[in-house]
Enzyme design. Structure first.
Site, PDB file in Angstrom:
ATOM      1  N   CYS A 240       0.863  -1.188   0.000  1.00 44.73           N
ATOM      2  CA  CYS A 240       0.000   0.000   0.000  1.00 44.73           C
ATOM      3  C   CYS A 240       0.897   1.234   0.000  1.00 44.73           C
ATOM      4  CB  CYS A 240      -0.981  -0.023   1.172  1.00 44.73           C
ATOM      5  SG  CYS A 240      -0.230   0.034   2.807  1.00 44.73           S
TER       6      CYS A 240
ATOM      7  N   ASN B 190       2.346   1.460   4.282  1.00 41.32           N
ATOM      8  CA  ASN B 190       2.680   0.193   4.967  1.00 41.32           C
ATOM      9  C   ASN B 190       2.418   0.272   6.470  1.00 41.32           C
ATOM     10  OD1 ASN B 190       5.591  -1.962   5.489  1.00 41.32           O
ATOM     11  ND2 ASN B 190       3.503  -2.566   5.077  1.00 41.32           N
TER      12      ASN B 190
ATOM     13  N   CYS C 275      -1.336   0.863   7.428  1.00 43.53           N
ATOM     14  CA  CYS C 275      -2.778   0.600   7.611  1.00 43.53           C
ATOM     15  C   CYS C 275      -3.245  -0.651   6.867  1.00 43.53           C
ATOM     16  CB  CYS C 275      -3.612   1.797   7.160  1.00 43.53           C
ATOM     17  SG  CYS C 275      -3.299   3.294   8.107  1.00 43.53           S
ATOM     18  N   ARG C 276      -3.255  -0.596   5.542  1.00 41.17           N
ATOM     19  CA  ARG C 276      -3.879  -1.672   4.759  1.00 41.17           C
ATOM     20  C   ARG C 276      -2.987  -2.887   4.552  1.00 41.17           C
ATOM     21  NH1 ARG C 276      -5.280   2.164  -0.146  1.00 41.17           N
ATOM     22  NH2 ARG C 276      -3.309   3.002   0.651  1.00 41.17           N
ATOM     23  N   SER C 277      -1.759  -2.670   4.045  1.00 43.29           N
ATOM     24  CA  SER C 277      -0.936  -3.859   3.727  1.00 43.29           C
ATOM     25  C   SER C 277      -0.509  -4.658   4.962  1.00 43.29           C
ATOM     26  CB  SER C 277       0.261  -3.499   2.828  1.00 43.29           C
ATOM     27  OG  SER C 277       1.098  -2.549   3.424  1.00 43.29           O
TER      28      SER C 277
ATOM     29  N   ASP D 105      -8.119   3.947   1.390  1.00 47.71           N
ATOM     30  CA  ASP D 105      -7.137   4.284   2.418  1.00 47.71           C
ATOM     31  C   ASP D 105      -7.875   4.811   3.649  1.00 47.71           C
ATOM     32  OD1 ASP D 105      -5.107   5.269   3.966  1.00 47.71           O
ATOM     33  OD2 ASP D 105      -4.030   6.170   2.281  1.00 47.71           O
TER      34      ASP D 105
HETATM   35  P1  4NP Z   1      -1.742   2.843   4.128  1.00 44.34           P
HETATM   36  O1  4NP Z   1      -2.292   4.223   4.708  1.00 44.34           O
HETATM   37  O2  4NP Z   1      -1.215   3.147   2.733  1.00 44.34           O
HETATM   38  O3  4NP Z   1      -2.911   1.950   4.120  1.00 44.34           O
HETATM   39  O4  4NP Z   1      -0.648   2.403   5.084  1.00 44.34           O
HETATM   40  C1  4NP Z   1      -1.506   5.379   4.790  1.00 44.34           C
HETATM   41  C2  4NP Z   1      -0.772   5.625   5.922  1.00 44.34           C
HETATM   42  C3  4NP Z   1      -0.021   6.779   6.011  1.00 44.34           C
HETATM   43  C4  4NP Z   1      -0.004   7.673   4.972  1.00 44.34           C
HETATM   44  C5  4NP Z   1      -0.732   7.420   3.833  1.00 44.34           C
HETATM   45  C6  4NP Z   1      -1.476   6.280   3.741  1.00 44.34           C
HETATM   46  N1  4NP Z   1       0.756   8.877   5.088  1.00 44.34           N
HETATM   47  O5  4NP Z   1       0.613   9.736   4.204  1.00 44.34           O
HETATM   48  O6  4NP Z   1       1.506   9.034   6.050  1.00 44.34           O
END
Ligand code: 4NP
Length: 155
Positions: A9, A12, A14-16, A123
């Site tokens: 994702c 790295n 939240c989702r992955s 997200d």
């Molecule tokens: P993820 O979510 O891609 O599911 O881990 C996010 C976590 C943090 C950020 C973006 C997306 N960020 O911009 O810090």
């Protein structure tokens, strides 16, 4: 040699990490290795978001020991399957993959559930808490299909 699956994702956190933990819980550990990575570098070395840790814990899965890392070009050789969470990840990871056999490893994860529809796992980072429950349910459903396919093909 185990079959290797990488979940990707943006952050790295939240989702992955959820996708990694849920899929790993459905596969025999001696035959499969599941990891996750982000396309971005903001959260390298960080634990998953506490909301992801909590929704996983409620469902009996511990992802709290995971550490964020960024995808690297050697991942395209090392991993057999690369599942990305959304279309933006798909574009970013496709640009990193230089060879056709590497590009062929990249799959938009929800296309396993809704073929050719190119649906994103949303997200949840900036959203409400139930976004995490929603993501968990989607990933739980699609990893049932992925685990079945992988076990049929490789075990
Ligand atoms: P993820 O979510 O891609 O599911 O881990 C996010 C976590 C943090 C950020 C973006 C997306 N960020 O911009 O810090």
């Amino acid at each position: 040699m185990p079959v290797k699956i990488l979940m990707v994702c943006l952050g790295n956190i939240c989702r992955s990490p959820l996708a990694e933990g849920i899929l790993a819980s459905k596969l025999p550990k001696d035959k499969f290795f599941v990891d996750s990575a982000g396309t971005g570098s903001w959260h390298v070395g960080h634990c998953p978001d506490k909301r992801s840790i909590e929704v996983a814990r409620k469902n009996g899965i511990n992802i709290s020991e995971q550490k964020g890392r960024q995808i690297k070009t050697s991942d395209f050789d090392e991993f057999d399957y690369i599942y990305v969470m959304d279309n933006s990840n798909f574009n970013d990871v496709s640009h990193l993959a230089k060879r056709p056999e590497h590009k062929n490893k990249i799959h938009l994860i929800l296309n396993e559930l809704f073929p050719d529809e190119n649906v994103d796992v949303p997200d949840p980072y900036f959203g409400a808490t139930n976004g995490f429950e929603n993501v968990y349910q989607m990933l739980d459903e699609v990893t049932d299909i992925i685990a079945d396919k992988l076990i049929k093909k490789h075990v």
